[in-house]
Design an enzyme around this catalytic site. Structure first.
Site, PDB file in Angstrom:
ATOM      1  N   HIS A   1      58.804  13.924   4.701  1.00  0.00           N
ATOM      2  CA  HIS A   1      58.792  15.255   4.090  1.00  0.00           C
ATOM      3  C   HIS A   1      59.506  16.298   4.950  1.00  0.00           C
ATOM      4  O   HIS A   1      59.922  17.335   4.453  1.00  0.00           O
ATOM      5  CB  HIS A   1      57.362  15.705   3.735  1.00  0.00           C
ATOM      6  CG  HIS A   1      56.479  16.024   4.895  1.00  0.00           C
ATOM      7  ND1 HIS A   1      55.456  15.205   5.311  1.00  0.00           N
ATOM      8  CD2 HIS A   1      56.442  17.098   5.733  1.00  0.00           C
ATOM      9  CE1 HIS A   1      54.831  15.765   6.336  1.00  0.00           C
ATOM     10  NE2 HIS A   1      55.420  16.912   6.612  1.00  0.00           N
TER      11      HIS A   1
ATOM     12  N   ASP B   1      55.885   8.435   2.944  1.00  0.00           N
ATOM     13  CA  ASP B   1      56.176   9.638   3.732  1.00  0.00           C
ATOM     14  C   ASP B   1      56.588   9.296   5.155  1.00  0.00           C
ATOM     15  O   ASP B   1      56.196   9.958   6.117  1.00  0.00           O
ATOM     16  CB  ASP B   1      54.989  10.596   3.746  1.00  0.00           C
ATOM     17  CG  ASP B   1      55.411  12.022   4.139  1.00  0.00           C
ATOM     18  OD1 ASP B   1      56.625  12.262   4.264  1.00  0.00           O
ATOM     19  OD2 ASP B   1      54.523  12.872   4.320  1.00  0.00           O
TER      20      ASP B   1
ATOM     21  N   SER C   1      53.589  17.186  12.116  1.00  0.00           N
ATOM     22  CA  SER C   1      54.034  16.111  11.227  1.00  0.00           C
ATOM     23  C   SER C   1      54.970  15.156  11.937  1.00  0.00           C
ATOM     24  O   SER C   1      55.952  15.571  12.555  1.00  0.00           O
ATOM     25  CB  SER C   1      54.782  16.689  10.024  1.00  0.00           C
ATOM     26  OG  SER C   1      53.913  17.022   8.993  1.00  0.00           O
TER      27      SER C   1
END
Length: 286
Positions: A129, A161, A236
């Site tokens: 992402h 992801d 992330s």
């Protein structure tokens, strides 16, 4: 509005707060049996997979204030919990293999997050992402000692992801060891390492709160490692490591209330899934 390094737009699915009555009171403030029913509904919603926000995204920083009567005796100062020597050692081994990932043009990154070296060929695992948010812009990674390298996108897997990058051999990133599949245990101490809010090389500590938690990650629902280690937008793609310095997961999402930051409920993609997907992308999966 210019986007700061390390931040991006909030990305769902969203955590849904309790509905408010016209007077602003929460629905859990109603009396009697309705109150208990509202509390049960709140718990169900808190644990639902909809309570997930991708971690390369912008989130408001929560702040609080306190006041006390200066003449009244204050509470005893809380002493910091002792940090196991194993975690200090694990942090020292992990940070050099973790990078900040920035996607965007020369005017500044349009998306950013974290990543880590998975082998000695300088392959880096991160979240898809981050790349999706950055569009077709160039990908740059910054090492823990401040060096920057243009990264090649080896492959992406939006469904899980995950994505794999590669940097030149000159980066000399040390590959992080991976935990054995199914070796992670609830209650064991873990560290989250990455660049929350653009603060590279940040290490936070917690425990494994739960395993096999069903959450929505990427384009589907997956099992995740739940942790209370403080992770925020920009984490992330960074590693969640155990006290031996082994990666047990890739920090990917958090539960939030009203879009605010960490509330102690974070989710990481389990390392067995990460390794399988990375091997497939790189071409080692057969």
């Amino acid at each position: 509005m210019a986007v700061q390094t390390g931040l991006g737009e909030p990305r769902g699915p969203w955590f849904v707060s309790p509905e408010l009555d016209p007077d602003g009171r929460g629905r859990w403030d109603v009396p009697g049996s309705e109150r208990e029913a509202a509390r049960r509904s709140w718990r169900r919603r808190l644990l639902s997979a909809a309570a997930v926000v991708a971690l390369s995204t912008v989130s408001g920083a929560a702040a609080g204030t306190w006041a006390a009567d200066r003449d009244a005796p204050g509470p005893a100062a809380a002493s910091a919990a002792p940090v196991p020597a194993e975690l200090v050692t694990a942090a020292g081994k992990t940070v050099p293999g973790v990078v900040s990932v920035m996607v965007g043009g020369a005017s500044g990154a349009s998306a950013s997050g974290s990543g880590f070296a998975i082998d000695n060929e300088q392959h880096i695992v991160t979240n898809d992402h981050i790349l999706a948010k950055g569009g077709s812009g160039p990908v740059t990674v910054e090492t823990s000692d401040g060096r920057r390298f243009t990264a090649e996108v080896v492959g992406r897997e939006p469904g899980s992801d995950l994505a794999v990058l590669k940097v030149p051999a000159a980066a000399r990133l040390p590959a992080l060891p991976l935990a054995k599949p199914n070796s992670t245990r609830v209650g064991e101490p873990v560290l989250a390492v990455g660049s929350p809010l653009g603060l590279a090389g940040t290490v936070t500590a917690g425990i494994v709160s739960a395993l096999n938690r069903q959450v929505r990650i990427g384009n589907g629902r997956h099992t995740a490692v739940q942790t209370d280690a403080s992770i925020n937008p920009g984490n992330s793609g960074g590693p969640l490591v155990n006290a031996r310095g082994e990666v047990v997961g890739v920090n990917t999402a958090i539960a939030t209330i009203d879009g605010n930051g960490s509330i102690g409920i974070g989710f990481a993609i389990p390392i067995d899934q990460v390794q399988q997907t990375a091997d497939t992308i790189i071409g080692r999966g057969g």
